[in-house]
Design an enzyme around this catalytic site. Structure first.
Site, mmCIF file in Angstrom:
data_model
loop_
_atom_site.group_PDB
_atom_site.id
_atom_site.type_symbol
_atom_site.label_atom_id
_atom_site.label_comp_id
_atom_site.label_asym_id
_atom_site.label_seq_id
_atom_site.Cartn_x
_atom_site.Cartn_y
_atom_site.Cartn_z
ATOM 1 N N THR A 153 -3.585 7.530 -0.157
ATOM 2 C CA THR A 153 -4.407 6.332 -0.361
ATOM 3 C C THR A 153 -5.150 5.970 0.916
ATOM 4 O O THR A 153 -6.351 5.708 0.901
ATOM 5 C CB THR A 153 -3.540 5.146 -0.806
ATOM 6 O OG1 THR A 153 -2.824 5.500 -2.002
ATOM 7 C CG2 THR A 153 -4.387 3.911 -1.069
ATOM 8 N N PHE A 201 0.804 -1.223 0.000
ATOM 9 C CA PHE A 201 0.000 0.000 0.000
ATOM 10 C C PHE A 201 0.831 1.265 0.000
ATOM 11 O O PHE A 201 1.734 1.440 0.832
ATOM 12 C CB PHE A 201 -0.885 0.051 1.260
ATOM 13 C CG PHE A 201 -1.986 -0.954 1.279
ATOM 14 C CD1 PHE A 201 -3.235 -0.650 0.762
ATOM 15 C CD2 PHE A 201 -1.772 -2.224 1.800
ATOM 16 C CE1 PHE A 201 -4.255 -1.580 0.776
ATOM 17 C CE2 PHE A 201 -2.780 -3.167 1.816
ATOM 18 C CZ PHE A 201 -4.033 -2.851 1.297
ATOM 19 N N ASP A 202 0.490 2.160 -0.918
ATOM 20 C CA ASP A 202 0.853 3.551 -0.723
ATOM 21 C C ASP A 202 0.059 4.020 0.496
ATOM 22 O O ASP A 202 -1.063 3.556 0.716
ATOM 23 C CB ASP A 202 0.487 4.371 -1.954
ATOM 24 C CG ASP A 202 0.586 5.855 -1.699
ATOM 25 O OD1 ASP A 202 1.698 6.323 -1.410
ATOM 26 O OD2 ASP A 202 -0.462 6.535 -1.758
ATOM 27 N N VAL A 203 0.612 4.917 1.271
ATOM 28 C CA VAL A 203 -0.040 5.333 2.519
ATOM 29 C C VAL A 203 -0.621 6.738 2.430
ATOM 30 O O VAL A 203 -1.818 6.953 2.637
ATOM 31 C CB VAL A 203 0.942 5.230 3.706
ATOM 32 C CG1 VAL A 203 0.293 5.741 4.988
ATOM 33 C CG2 VAL A 203 1.415 3.783 3.883
#
Length: 239
Positions: A18, A13-15
Site C-alpha cells: 500500500t 494502514f497496511d504498509v
C-alpha cells in the site's frame, strides 16, 4: 452511506504493497541477481511464483520467509539456488522504496488523523519502511507485536484494544489498504469502514498478493494515496 472522510480520528494502514512498493523491490532484486549470472527474469512471472510459494503452510514471518521463497522458486526462474541469494532477497527489504506519493500523502494526513501502521512484516523490516516513509505514524503494530498476521481478526483486535485504551472505538477508524485478501475483506467483516488503494489498477491480476476468494466492494476506492489525501482535503474544506 459511508461516513465522511472528515469524521474519522484514526487511519490504519497496511504498509507493504500500500505504502511500500514491495513488488518493485522484489523484481529489482531478482533482475539484479539474474544480470549477475548472465540471465534475465520476467518480473510478473517472478511475482506469480513468489505468491504461490509465499502462501504455503510452512511459511515463516515476512520478510524472513523470502529466503525460503527464493530457494523454492529460483530453479523455475533459472537463477542459482544458493542461500546467499535468498538472504539477499530478504535483506533487500531494507532498501525498498515507498510509492512516489506515499510520504507526501501520509504527511498531509498526519495533520488531521492519528496514523497507525498495521503490517505483517516483522519489526526489524518495518523500522526501515517507517524511515523511508518519513516516520509519519502515531503507533505501529507488526507481526512481532501481534503474534499473528492479517487477515487474522486477532491482529485487528489488538488495534481495537489500543484505540479503546485512548477512549475511542473502531467506528473512529478508516482502514486503508491495497490487499483485498489481507485487509479489505476482513475489515468489512469486522465492521470497519475501509478504503481500497488499488495500486495495480493499470495491471492485470493480483501480482505478489494472494487472490481473495471473493471481491469486497470498499467504502472508499482510490488508485493512489494521493487520491485519498486529495479527497480528505476536499472533505475537510467543506466543514
Amino acid at each position: 452511506m459511508s461516513k465522511s472522510l472528515s469524521e474519522f480520528k484514526y487511519m490504519t494502514f497496511d504498509v507493504v504493497g500500500t505504502l511500500i512498493d514491495f513488488e518493485g523491490g522484489l523484481k529489482t532484486c531478482f533482475a539484479e541477481i539474474a544480470a549477475e549470472v548472465g540471465s534475465t527474469v520476467d518480473g510478473e512471472q517472478a511475482l506469480s511464483l513468489y505468491r504461490a510459494a509465499r502462501y504455503s503452510k510452512d511459511a515463516d514471518l515476512f520478510p524472513d520467509d523470502l529466503v525460503r521463497v527464493y530457494l523454492a522458486i529460483a530453479p523455475k526462474l533459472g537463477l542459482p539456488t544458493e542461500q546467499k541469494y535468498g538472504e539477499r532477497l530478504r535483506d533487500s527489504a531494507k532498501s525498498w522504496k515507498g510509492f512516489a506519493d506515499s510520504a507526501a500523502a501520509l504527511a498531509s494526513l498526519a495533520k488531521d488523523y492519528r496514523l497507525v501502521a498495521m503490517t505483517n512484516a516483522r519489526r526489524w523490516a518495518f523500522d526501515f519502511f517507517e524511515k523511508e516513509l518519513g516516520n509519519p505514524f502515531y503507533a505501529a503494530f507488526t507481526a512481532d507485536d501481534t503474534g499473528t498476521e492479517k487477515p487474522d481478526p486477532a491482529f485487528f483486535e489488538k488495534v481495537f484494544d489500543y484505540v479503546a485504551s485512548e477512549g475511542h472505538s473502531k467506528d473512529d477508524i478508516l482502514h486503508v489498504a491495497q490487499s483485498q485478501y489481507h485487509d479489505i475483506g476482513i475489515s468489512r467483516k469486522l465492521g470497519l469502514t475501509n478504503c481500497w488503494i488499488e495500486r495495480r489498477h493499470a495491471e492485470k491480476g493480483y501480482g505478489g498478493t494472494i487472490e481473495p476468494a471473493e471481491f469486497t466492494k470498499p467504502d472508499y476506492h482510490f488508485t493512489s494515496m494521493a487520491g485519498l489525501a486529495d479527497a480528505v482535503a476536499a472533505a475537510r474544506a467543506r466543514l
